[in-house]
Design an enzyme around this catalytic site. Structure first.
Site, PDB file in Angstrom:
ATOM      1  N   ALA C  72       0.868  -1.014  -0.024  1.00 50.76           N
ATOM      2  CA  ALA C  72       0.072  -0.185   0.043  1.00 50.76           C
ATOM      3  C   ALA C  72       0.982   1.169   0.015  1.00 50.76           C
ATOM      4  O   ALA C  72       0.876   1.882   1.054  1.00 50.76           O
ATOM      5  CB  ALA C  72      -0.859  -0.141   1.181  1.00 50.76           C
ATOM      6  N   CYS C 132      -7.539   3.074  -9.952  1.00 54.81           N
ATOM      7  CA  CYS C 132      -7.625   4.151  -8.928  1.00 54.81           C
ATOM      8  C   CYS C 132      -8.909   4.570  -8.821  1.00 54.81           C
ATOM      9  O   CYS C 132      -9.641   4.612  -9.588  1.00 54.81           O
ATOM     10  CB  CYS C 132      -6.750   5.232  -9.572  1.00 54.81           C
ATOM     11  SG  CYS C 132      -4.899   4.890  -9.927  1.00 54.81           S
TER      12      CYS C 132
END
Ligand code: FAD
Ligand code: FAD
Ligand code: FMN
Ligand code: FMN
Ligand code: FES
Ligand code: FES
Lengths: 275, 307, 307, 275
Positions: C72, C132
């Site tokens: 992440a 995204c």
């Protein structure tokens, strides 16, 4: 039974080029085991919690010594799993499930013909010992790549049994050049024995077992074959390892190699299913 | 110190502990008994059944992958009638809760199965496997379309008095949307997750290893995806969750409970270690003891709390 | 024996061999040079950039899982201006094809990036990372909605003269639908796959390991899912595919090519073995040699042929 | 550099209960290595292709012997990776990347104060050796759990250096009871030396390094600290291991522990970011 088998012996079997290994494990499995049964072994010492490779590997019992609480596994280094297994050192403990499946049956009397292709020889040795101790006559038909392979895979132990050996090699370097089936046909032709006194047990490549089954069918010799399939659970719970048989009614049914086999009656096997 | 209370109750199902075994990995309950006594388990989920008997896919049905297992058994099962006649009598006698897993290829299939399996069958619950293609709708999977999923669950719910557990497929864009759909359908609980669709190619034979080309990926490899879905659904939907996907050690089991699973289920882990359920149960117990928790239920969703 | 022709050409991109490295795992090309000379690679894909600089997520950003890695990073990058000023001059001089990876949180972001990056930049292609959230549309990911994906690709295509590669997210119900959408948008090639959404919980701290809670799962664990998606897209869509997801050994690389990948990309595998690309290239070469194949391109999709 | 380091020595370090291990590897890494640098080691013999655990583990260089082409790694068995590493046998070859990162700087003259918490002591030993060989004065402040830990983690080697040692233990079983910071404050108070002649280097738990940095800031002693973060690539390519620093302009910037560190100037570190 789930046990930790302590590695007593782990060595190359014969010429290293054949990548054969002999692994002797100490543990209580031998007490109840039978020729033709197998174990599911974890390839890494179970004190390591690595999940790659994930699954256990099925390996036949090639030696069962209940006096010493020892089992012998003979195997060929094939892929990742057996490569890792090959590194196990004496004193390490390997997790084994077994004995698993149903082994070979033994006739009450008469002759037992053992038919092996390649490393299919391994589970037949304890069967030969049981048969001989029961007073049966035993013959071995064994085909392999070449002399070096047969010698590496344990020929001398077979010679010590003093039974007739019919050897074939692909290159003719030992025994007859060609396939094991030719040897069987030769013997059947020469033989005085009524085929009703013969039982056969085969282990090896599927094509070989199919051909031998065909021969046996023709002369009405009952034959048992030991099948192989990729296994998940090894106890009959996942249906990963099925093979197709013809049941009494002539219908195709699935059986589990791990639980119902690995030994089946050759005539019942549907060979052309991808099994 | 008081012993940890292991029992758990949800959706009308009472289990002596939160440990279940996964459908398709534990047969009909009799296969593993010499490795793990059924008395030790909270429950078992039976192999998926369909109205008619199925021979399933040809072999190879299994392929090993890094920390994972692909399977393409193809729902081999004896069919409903044989299940009721030959299996159910034995299943009723098992010393643990038995959850039937039902699969279908049309709404009618599910209805037929649900109608035949009621509380008096001795089963503890019905788990509805919706990861099957709907042959009447161009093979679109029930489990990937919220509306079909809702319909199936509602239809099952209408037919049976057993608690209904919806088992969701992870092969979706929006797992929370699926969970909401089955909640609307009336599901009493949710099982998360079924297998991820995958494949493996034999580079020497230059063809797929599995006879069926595709298979379902299970085992430790998928655990991060499964934990994530349990976490998301726990936050969004107010239904008890049975967590599964790669559970092999007690730490894995605790992870699922902290993420929000009320019960947890062990599948491929049994193949790796047939005593995994026993070790997991012991581990959960000690974990609770060390933290002074009175009940395993206190673990559920604990990792969501801000600290 | 003639040497195997390793070079490959697709979508207007010419590579000396089909081996690329994945965006986000190979920095801007300079980090691994003492382990793997760039001359050996067909190309590299640069770390994803956005219009503005981003600091990304707090640490921990990484968590190890069985045969997998969760990350992440949160698209930390220097931003477009800094990229052009400080990085591009060095990138132009790299002795291998460089593919820029662009990410955005709105259609305008992608447009801005595409407009700034043309053939004269010295880049070989643009890889469009659509995994995204679209902040203007309630955070719905571009990469999980066919229509948004098509729009993004069409917009990028309209702005740049570079070949456009659409990089798809695997977190979707229907990967073929997504591939069709980006084909309609005008994509010249497809990268498959980005990471699977996952998470890991620290059972001692009782909270997610990653500061961001969720992360992207990469590495050998996801390979079966990636191979399956390459296979499905190869069958349905007539665009060259760059295959990625867990490639660590040459056998893995061959598996992707047999499934239908024209080029293959190595990400997490570099972390495991920084010389993986060299070993993989050698392995592919020998594999072709042993089978008498004149060109690596002969491998593409071979496992689809009936035999 | 990617090399196979052959295991020369692999043994428990001190009392087994502390799970400390000493691993000496033969290979060319020592030639260019510096105190404070580290390696990324594969925990399984690389002849096994298992991908679980997947990643390499970062371990500091605790001994650098370029004459013998040997490096020493000292580590604590922590989780799965180090457990597997602990099983490596003499003669096995482990894949190592390194030397990685930037090590500690050495002042030209004056005193070097080493501050260690727990196993943070390991990378400081080669630093002490370098400093002593350069003619610097060296002091060590070291805090640990108890006497047994300090002894296990190499106290006697430090005693052999003949430098002043200020030890603290949590239970007071050796040295002063309490934290290492108290010892430092005591020394600063008693000291005649101007703080401008002192350099500090710290390695240990983050909280400790933060506290020591605070002390050093107050007395204007420059300090270097060695940070830890989970790593992916270990070469600066993945941005997995960032920490937050304050740059010259006062802005927060990210640096990579693996490439820009692991050693940073203490004053620049933003400790409260989760780094
Ligand atoms: C009942 C039974 C008894 C066996 N007895 C022996 C024996 O005594 N000696 C011996 O050398 N081999 C035996 N085998 C074969 C042995 O199980 C395989 O060689 C072994 O699993 C290969 O594992 P690997 O990891 O080295 O190979 P890999 O190719 O890396 O294995 C990958 C996967 O395929 C499976 N697999 C590969 N080949 C086979 C195969 N032939 N049968 C079943 N699964 C396979 C593995 O279990 C694993 O899941 C037996 C197989 C069965 C089913
Ligand atoms: C630059 C650097 C130098 C180090 N030097 C030493 C040393 O000399 N001696 C020593 O004993 N330890 C050292 N460590 C810590 C060591 O890397 C970890 O203890 C080790 O990675 C734990 O791995 P594991 O598999 O046993 O634990 P697990 O908890 O199973 O590891 C799981 C994951 O977390 C990561 N991880 C866990 N703890 C740490 C940690 N503290 N730092 C970074 N990653 C971690 C692992 O790499 C792995 O990816 C150092 C760490 C860094 C970053
Ligand atoms: C061999 C096998 C067969 C399966 N059969 C079924 C099934 O019949 N019905 C079902 O709902 N799930 C089935 N599953 C999925 C499992 O129940 C479980 O959801 C999945 O494997 C994830 O858990 P695991 O990683 O612990 O195995 C099967 C899984 C495996 C491995
Ligand atoms: C640390 C890390 C950072 C990544 N950053 C990006 C990125 O910036 N843009 C992108 O499109 N993909 C990114 N990815 C995804 C990879 O490019 C790749 O698609 C994925 O990791 C699967 O390949 P692998 O299993 O070989 O790593 C990243 C992956 C990792 C592990
Ligand atoms: S391996 Fe599971 S049924 Fe045979
Ligand atoms: S570990 Fe990859 S940048 Fe530091």
């Amino acid at each position: 039974m789930l046990t930790k088998g302590q590695v007593v012996v782990h060595e190359s079997l014969g010429d290293e080029k054949h990548k054969l290994k002999r692994l002797v494990l100490k543990g209580p499995i031998a007490r109840t085991a039978q020729a033709g049964q197998f174990v599911a072994i974890q390839v890494q010492d179970s004190s390591i919690s690595s999940f790659d490779p994930l699954l256990r590997r099925p390996i036949s019992l090639a030696g069962i010594s209940s006096e010493n609480d020892e089992i012998t596994l003979l195997y060929r280094v094939q892929g990742r799993g057996t490569e890792i297994l090959a590194r196990a050192k004496e004193g390490e403990a390997l997790s084994i499930m077994g004995p698993l499946g149903h082994g070979f049956s033994l006739p009450e009397a008469g002759e037992l013909w053992l038919v092996a292709g390649g490393i299919g020889i391994f589970p037949l040795y304890p069967l030969a010992l049981s048969a001989l101790s029961k007073g049966l006559t035993v013959r071995l038909f064994w085909g392999g790549e070449n002399q070096s392979f047969l010698e590496s895979a344990g020929l001398s132990s077979w010679e010590k049994l003093g039974i007739p050996l019919y050897l074939s090699t692909l290159d003719g370097s030992l025994g007859q050049k060609g396939l094991v089936t030719e040897q069987i046909n030769d013997q059947l032709r020469q033989m005085s024995l009524s085929s009703s006194q013969i039982w056969a047990a085969a282990c090896g490549p599927k094509k070989m077992m199919q051909a031998v089954t065909e021969i046996c069918k023709n002369v009405k010799v009952p034959i048992e074959v030991s099948l192989e399939e990729r296994m998940g659970c090894a106890v009959g719970a996942c249906l990963g390892c099925v093979c197709t048989l013809i049941d009494e009614t002539g219908a195709k049914v699935h059986k589990k190699v791990c639980q119902d086999g690995p030994v089946f009656r050759g005539e019942e096997v549907v060979w052309d299913e991808s099994c | 110190m008081n012993p940890v209370n292991l029992s758990t109750q949800f959706a009308g199902i009472t289990l002596r502990n939160p440990l279940i075994t996964c459908s398709g990995t534990y047969g009909f309950g009799e296969e593993y008994t010499s490795y793990c006594p059924l008395e030790a388990l909270g429950g078992i989920t039976l192999k998926g059944i369909t109205p008619l008997p199925r021979l399933g896919n040809p072999v190879p049905r299994l392929a090993e992958t890094p920390a994972g297992l692909l399977n393409a058994v193809g729902l081999e099962n004896p069919g409903l009638d044989e299940f009721i006649q030959s299996y159910l009598p034995k299943i009723r006698k098992l010393p643990t809760a038995a959850i039937a897993n039902i699969s279908g290829f049309s709404l009618e299939d599910y209805v037929q199965l649900a109608r035949a399996l009621q509380k008096d069958s001795g089963l503890a619950a019905l788990e509805v496997n919706i990861s099957c293609p709907n042959v009447k709708h161009g093979g679109m999977h029930f489990g990937t379309d919220p509306q079909s999923a809702q319909e199936v669950i509602a239809a099952v719910k209408a037919e049976t008095d057993l608690p209904v557990i919806a088992k969701l497929s992870p092969n979706v864009t929006d797992i929370v949307g699926m969970a909401r759909a089955v909640q609307l359908g009336g599901a009493d609980a949710i099982s998360l997750i079924n297998t991820l669709l995958g494949m493996h190619i034999d580079i020497y034979q230059q063809r797929p290893v599995l006879a069926n080309t595709f298979g379902g990926l299970s085992g430790p490899a998928i655990r991060p995806v499964a934990v994530r879905m349990v976490w998301q659904v726990f936050q969004a939907v107010d239904l008890p969750i049975i967590g599964m996907g790669g559970i092999t050690t007690w730490q894995d089991a605790v992870e699922f409970m902290l993420a929000g699973a009320t019960a947890i289920s062990i599948g491929t882990g049994n193949f790796v270690n047939p005593q995994a359920p026993l070790e997991i149960l012991q581990g959960i117990k000690e974990y609770c003891e060390e933290r002074g928790l009175a009940s395993v239920r206190d673990l559920v969703g604990l990792a969501h709390h801000d600290r």
